[in-house]
Design a protein around this motif. Structure first.
Motif, mmCIF file in Angstrom:
data_model
loop_
_atom_site.group_PDB
_atom_site.id
_atom_site.type_symbol
_atom_site.label_atom_id
_atom_site.label_comp_id
_atom_site.label_asym_id
_atom_site.label_seq_id
_atom_site.Cartn_x
_atom_site.Cartn_y
_atom_site.Cartn_z
ATOM 1 N N VAL B 242 0.760 -1.095 0.098
ATOM 2 C CA VAL B 242 0.060 -0.044 -0.049
ATOM 3 C C VAL B 242 1.018 1.274 0.072
ATOM 4 O O VAL B 242 0.660 2.279 -0.765
ATOM 5 N N PHE B 243 2.004 1.112 0.875
ATOM 6 C CA PHE B 243 2.826 2.324 1.120
ATOM 7 C C PHE B 243 3.445 2.903 -0.171
ATOM 8 O O PHE B 243 3.538 4.076 -0.746
ATOM 9 N N THR B 246 0.784 3.544 -3.071
ATOM 10 C CA THR B 246 0.325 4.810 -2.816
ATOM 11 C C THR B 246 1.347 5.935 -3.555
ATOM 12 O O THR B 246 1.066 6.818 -4.105
ATOM 13 N N ILE B 247 2.556 5.844 -3.013
ATOM 14 C CA ILE B 247 3.585 6.871 -3.581
ATOM 15 C C ILE B 247 3.790 6.781 -4.969
ATOM 16 O O ILE B 247 3.956 7.961 -5.670
ATOM 17 N N SER B 250 0.964 8.078 -6.946
ATOM 18 C CA SER B 250 0.698 9.658 -6.929
ATOM 19 C C SER B 250 1.838 10.134 -7.528
ATOM 20 O O SER B 250 1.794 11.391 -8.184
ATOM 21 N N SER B 256 -4.945 4.400 -8.940
ATOM 22 C CA SER B 256 -4.418 4.395 -7.686
ATOM 23 C C SER B 256 -4.733 3.173 -6.966
ATOM 24 O O SER B 256 -4.133 2.693 -5.763
ATOM 25 N N ARG B 326 -8.246 6.748 0.519
ATOM 26 C CA ARG B 326 -6.889 6.707 0.181
ATOM 27 C C ARG B 326 -5.835 7.264 1.064
ATOM 28 O O ARG B 326 -4.768 6.499 1.463
ATOM 29 N N LYS B 327 -6.160 8.391 1.794
ATOM 30 C CA LYS B 327 -5.448 9.135 2.637
ATOM 31 C C LYS B 327 -5.151 8.217 3.801
ATOM 32 O O LYS B 327 -4.013 7.970 4.632
ATOM 33 N N PHE B 330 -3.546 5.161 3.319
ATOM 34 C CA PHE B 330 -1.900 5.242 3.419
ATOM 35 C C PHE B 330 -1.221 5.766 4.616
ATOM 36 O O PHE B 330 -0.236 5.118 5.023
ATOM 37 N N THR B 331 -1.987 6.336 5.500
ATOM 38 C CA THR B 331 -1.682 6.685 6.835
ATOM 39 C C THR B 331 -1.258 5.603 7.677
ATOM 40 O O THR B 331 -0.301 5.325 8.522
ATOM 41 N N THR B 334 1.541 3.730 6.572
ATOM 42 C CA THR B 334 3.006 4.328 6.749
ATOM 43 C C THR B 334 3.255 3.916 8.205
ATOM 44 O O THR B 334 4.509 3.719 8.558
#
Lengths: 319, 400
Positions: B242-243, B246-247, B250, B256, B326-327, B330-331, B334
């Motif tokens: 996921v990490f 997502t990076i 984006s 995504s 998504r945000k 990602f949080t 991470t």
């Protein structure tokens, strides 16, 4: 990712055969066993006798071809900072004030020599990735630089923090530590440099079993003089070097250690999991079966981009 | 999947890439210094602290964070959940690069880099490190083999070597086709082998420190360290996917992949839950919670590792809302990645305190530059590869 049926059974069959033939071998999955030599040499250090002359340091560097000790004749200010053995000195003497007073109420120093303890079941030997460190019949823990890769796991493992490294050699650094003067003690009548020179007989060289008797005799014959414990008899499974002292061993930087040999836990785990690679084989077979089953149950689900051939094989196999 | 992997059609030299190159040069200089002045010239390592940043981060953390490779392979290829196929290629590439850089990091760290082949011929089967080294070595090769079909897919019948080398075009093409055809039949062996080898060395990395009970803080020193390392590797695999997805998506402004990532992290709640259960259970059974509020840097580091790295993100992932955003996803991912990374750093560096010698350890600038340089190089090569090889999913509007 699909399994061809024929190949699948070929490989799985081979795995099963090797697995079962291995199972027929005598199992050493049982309890961990010490690999200590039966009758090693040792040294008994009597801290009540040591006067801090540092002659042992000097003899050590001569025998082992090391640079002369730092301020070899100094028996005073050198003790102001605690030293550790390093890549240029295999043994050092430190001075400790442990609260003991002499007849004039002046603090009494205790001197303690520190070097490789030559454990009976050394953590470094167990840890060494290439077997560059070995425990010899003489009791010496020896280092073979020709095998070493410089991973320094021995230094991580050692409970006495003894092995040192030549950090400033960019290409061929070595692990440096006391050799127990192997070249001398492996010959008849040979005695380590430090034990030969000690003027107060604080260091006694001999068979470890004899030294243990001597040590206990000294403790018994001088009630009240010594702490009633021979350091190294049981620590970390026993060490070739033994200490007796009138002050607690922790006060002279000899650490309290479990009686279990250091390598016991990790070796037990490693060998019970990986002897004859039984667990990887079982895991491989299980995953293979799972993969075969999941592919058989829904071949059309698999991304048929490439490998229609395999799909045919699998469908055939399922029929 | 309706869309398939394709080379990325994007501009290569961006300001971000130039920053990477700057770090690569700085790291290169530090490595040069290490091989002229010795390890001691650039690193704060000592006789009491023989392992530092390079082992703790480049090796231990590198291996842990490469777990996305074998966990996605197990899911998509072995358990047959082909729905997750789109993330296997980027995860494979991350694992491949991750392990390559583990070896490069080791070459810098070990004193006699030129002797790195010696464990192949001098076996000490008592040594945990020996087993780890063998597994990592074989696994690295397995990863490269698993990657060959991706290369073949791109260049089959299109081999066009530059200049005079072009006479080998036909030969290289033949080899490529042969390798691809053979691998197609036997790839499943390597896929399973990859998972088996990963389970072996991920757990054994945890066994490494078992030989030094007096040096490791009791909050971390437990006989189940190998199990904790294994379960945390399982747990960190998908959050790592996921990490990085997502990076990458984006930064390249591509699809995504949320429809894959959301269900993927639902599995993580289970895997991370097991790890959390074991870790807290171990603490309760051994009674080490008495150290928790000592206020030392060690215990604080443990609290951060557990609270921010495990418990909070696990709680977050329980909510469907988080998994769909998504945000938020990602949080949480991470935090999990950071938590496992911190766990490895804690076990190998923070928890390690030799009782006899004085003085602590903090990495020297040279050590940090080497590590950053290696990470930047890894990212740079990742970018090169996804630019020219079919690793990432092509944007939907192009392929559909």
């Amino acid at each position: 990712m699909k399994i061809n049926r024929r190949n699948f059974f070929k490989v799985m069959g081979a795995t099963a055969v090797s697995g079962s033939s291995l199972a027929a071998l005598p199992s050493d999955l049982t309890a961990w066993e010490s690999k200590a030599p039966p009758d090693p040499y040792g040294c008994l250090v009597d801290l009540t006798r040591c006067v801090g002359c540092r002659k042992c340091e000097e003899a050590c560097s001569q025998v082992n071809g090391l640079p002369a000790p730092e301020r070899a004749n100094c028996q005073c200010t050198i003790f102001e900072k605690k030293r550790r053995p390093d890549d240029k000195a295999f043994t050092v003497v430190n001075r400790y004030f442990t609260g003991k007073l002499d007849n004039f109420d002046k603090p009494l120093p205790t001197y303690a020599k520190v070097q490789c303890m030559h454990c009976q079941d050394p953590a470094c030997v167990s840890a060494c990735i290439v077997g560059a460190l070995t425990k010899d019949e003489t009791g010496s823990v020896r280092y073979d630089v020709s095998k070493c890769i410089g991973c320094r796991y021995c230094m991580v493992a050692c409970p006495f923090e003894i092995p040192a490294y030549e950090y400033h050699d960019p290409i061929t650094p070595r692990v440096m530590k006391c050799t127990f003067c192997y070249d001398r003690i492996s010959k008849d009548g040979g005695v380590p440099g430090c034990a030969t020179i000690c003027p107060t007989e604080a260091i006694t060289f001999g068979k470890r079993a004899d030294l243990l008797r001597v040590a206990h005799k000294r403790l018994d014959e001088n009630p009240g003089k010594y702490i009633n414990h021979v350091y190294g008899e049981k620590e970390a499974g026993g060490t070739s070097w033994l200490y007796i002292s009138s002050v607690p061993f922790e006060d002279v930087n000899l650490p309290a250690l479990p009686d279990n040999p250091s390598p016991k836990l990790s070796e037990t785990i490693q060998h019970s999991l990986f002897s004859y690679l039984w667990s990887p084989i079982v895991l491989f077979s299980t995953l293979g079966a799972l993969m075969y089953k999941s592919n058989k149950s829904n071949p059309e689900n698999s991304n048929g981009k490439r490998g229609t051939l395999e799909e045919k094989n699998i469908t055939k196999g399922g029929a | 999947m309706s869309h398939k992997a394709a080379p990325l059609n994007k501009k290569f030299w961006t300001p971000g890439v130039l920053v990477m190159v700057a770090f690569m040069i700085a790291g290169g200089i530090a490595i040069l210094a290490r091989f002229t002045g010795g390890i001691g010239y650039v690193a704060n390592l000592s006789n009491a602290r023989p392992w530092g940043l390079w082992v703790g981060v480049d090796v231990a953390t590198g291996v842990a964070l490469a777990a996305g490779g074998f966990t996605t392979a197990a899911l998509a290829h072995i358990l047959g959940k082909h729905f997750y196929e789109p993330v296997t290629r980027p995860a494979l590439l991350t694992a491949l690069l991750g392990y390559t850089f583990v070896v490069l990091g080791l070459l810098v760290d070990i004193g006699r880099s030129w002797a790195i082949w010696k464990p192949m011929f001098n076996w000490n089967t008592n040594s945990v490190l020996f087993e780890v080294a063998m597994c990592v070595m074989v696994y690295l090769h397995v990863l490269y083999i698993e990657f060959i079909p991706i290369v073949a897919e791109q260049f089959k019948d299109r081999v066009n070597l530059p200049g005079p080398l072009s006479i080998f075009n036909a030969l290289v093409n033949l080899l490529l086709k042969m390798a691809d055809a053979i691998l197609d039949k036997i790839m499943w062996i390597f896929v399973i082998l990859g998972v088996v080898l990963s389970c072996m060395h991920q757990s054994s990395l945890g066994s490494l420190m078992l030989i030094a009970p007096t040096k490791i803080h009791p909050l971390w020193y437990t006989p189940i360290l190998p199990l904790l390392f294994l379960t945390s590797a399982f747990a960190v695999g998908y959050p790592m996917v996921v990490f990085e997805t997502t990076i990458v998506t984006s930064s390249f402004n591509i699809d995504s992949e949320m429809e894959v990532l959301s269900p993927l992290t639902k599995i993580t709640t289970f895997l991370l839950g097991i790890y959390m259960f074991l870790k807290i259970g171990d603490m309760l059974i051994r009674g080490t919670y008495v150290y928790l509020f000592d206020g030392t840097y060690q215990t604080n580091s443990f609290i951060v590792e557990m609270l921010i790295g495990v418990i909070i993100p696990w709680g977050m992932l329980l909510f469907e809302k988080v998994r769909r955003s998504r945000k938020a996803l990602f949080t949480a991912a991470t935090m999990i990645v950071g938590g496992v990374a911190l766990n490895r750093i804690n076990v190998f560096i923070v928890a390690y305190k030799p009782p006899l010698s004085e003085g602590g350890y903090f990495p020297a600038p040279g050590e940090i530059l080497v590590t950053l340089g290696l990470i930047a190089t890894l990212m740079f090569i990742y970018r090169v590869i996804v630019t020219y090889l079919p690793v990432l999913q092509a944007p939907k509007e192009v392929s559909s």
